[in-house]
Design a protein around this motif. Sequence first.
Motif, PDB file in Angstrom:
ATOM      1  N   TRP A   2     -65.030 -55.435  27.925  1.00  0.00           N
ATOM      2  CA  TRP A   2     -64.828 -54.812  29.233  1.00  0.00           C
ATOM      3  C   TRP A   2     -63.725 -53.766  29.224  1.00  0.00           C
ATOM      4  O   TRP A   2     -63.782 -52.795  29.974  1.00  0.00           O
ATOM      5  N   ARG A   4     -63.115 -51.581  26.868  1.00  0.00           N
ATOM      6  CA  ARG A   4     -63.724 -50.337  26.381  1.00  0.00           C
ATOM      7  C   ARG A   4     -64.553 -49.674  27.480  1.00  0.00           C
ATOM      8  O   ARG A   4     -64.526 -48.451  27.625  1.00  0.00           O
ATOM      9  N   ARG A   5     -65.265 -50.465  28.260  1.00  0.00           N
ATOM     10  CA  ARG A   5     -66.063 -49.896  29.354  1.00  0.00           C
ATOM     11  C   ARG A   5     -65.177 -49.267  30.426  1.00  0.00           C
ATOM     12  O   ARG A   5     -65.464 -48.195  30.942  1.00  0.00           O
ATOM     13  N   ARG A   7     -62.139 -48.107  29.939  1.00  0.00           N
ATOM     14  CA  ARG A   7     -61.519 -46.906  29.361  1.00  0.00           C
ATOM     15  C   ARG A   7     -62.442 -45.709  29.493  1.00  0.00           C
ATOM     16  O   ARG A   7     -61.991 -44.597  29.738  1.00  0.00           O
ATOM     17  N   LYS A   8     -63.741 -45.923  29.331  1.00  0.00           N
ATOM     18  CA  LYS A   8     -64.698 -44.827  29.488  1.00  0.00           C
ATOM     19  C   LYS A   8     -64.700 -44.282  30.911  1.00  0.00           C
ATOM     20  O   LYS A   8     -65.036 -43.128  31.130  1.00  0.00           O
ATOM     21  N   LEU A   9     -64.299 -45.118  31.872  1.00  0.00           N
ATOM     22  CA  LEU A   9     -64.199 -44.686  33.271  1.00  0.00           C
ATOM     23  C   LEU A   9     -62.870 -43.993  33.575  1.00  0.00           C
ATOM     24  O   LEU A   9     -62.657 -43.515  34.678  1.00  0.00           O
ATOM     25  N   GLY A  10     -61.964 -43.980  32.584  1.00  0.00           N
ATOM     26  CA  GLY A  10     -60.682 -43.314  32.772  1.00  0.00           C
ATOM     27  C   GLY A  10     -59.485 -44.238  32.925  1.00  0.00           C
ATOM     28  O   GLY A  10     -58.363 -43.764  33.082  1.00  0.00           O
ATOM     29  N   CYS A  11     -59.708 -45.538  32.894  1.00  0.00           N
ATOM     30  CA  CYS A  11     -58.590 -46.484  33.003  1.00  0.00           C
ATOM     31  C   CYS A  11     -57.805 -46.503  31.696  1.00  0.00           C
ATOM     32  O   CYS A  11     -58.359 -46.290  30.630  1.00  0.00           O
ATOM     33  N   ARG A  12     -56.520 -46.754  31.788  1.00  0.00           N
ATOM     34  CA  ARG A  12     -55.664 -46.889  30.614  1.00  0.00           C
ATOM     35  C   ARG A  12     -55.026 -48.267  30.637  1.00  0.00           C
ATOM     36  O   ARG A  12     -54.799 -48.845  31.704  1.00  0.00           O
ATOM     37  N   ASP A  34     -53.794 -48.409  25.258  1.00  0.00           N
ATOM     38  CA  ASP A  34     -53.318 -47.038  25.111  1.00  0.00           C
ATOM     39  C   ASP A  34     -51.805 -46.970  24.926  1.00  0.00           C
ATOM     40  O   ASP A  34     -51.298 -46.019  24.334  1.00  0.00           O
TER      41      ASP A  34
END
Length: 109
Positions: A2, A4-5, A7-12, A34
């Motif tokens: 989850w 990685r998913r 992070r793809k949305l912009g979360c760090r 990150d």
Amino acid sequence: MWIRRLRKLGCRFVLDDFGTGFSSFSYLRILPVDYLKIDGSFVQNIEKEYSYRALVQAMNAVAHTLGKKTVAEYVENENVLRILDELKIDYAQGFFLGKPLPEPMDIAI
């Protein structure tokens, strides 16, 4: 995973209090974080004991090698901030830089 998913949305993500408890360098390779937040117990003693400086330097080197930014907790004076700058720590937090503020409340009128 989850993380990685998200992070793809912009979360760090930050691995907090690194260096104490159950955290270890192996987590840096496994978890897709990150930022590595270096525990304040190392930072607050960095100007008094050289061993703490060496540990912070090592944590920073490993984090940077793995493509992660570093944050030092518990920066309480200018000398500690100067040492962290010499070690190329990316970010710092602590009372020397500013006291925590409450989050602004949204008030509907």
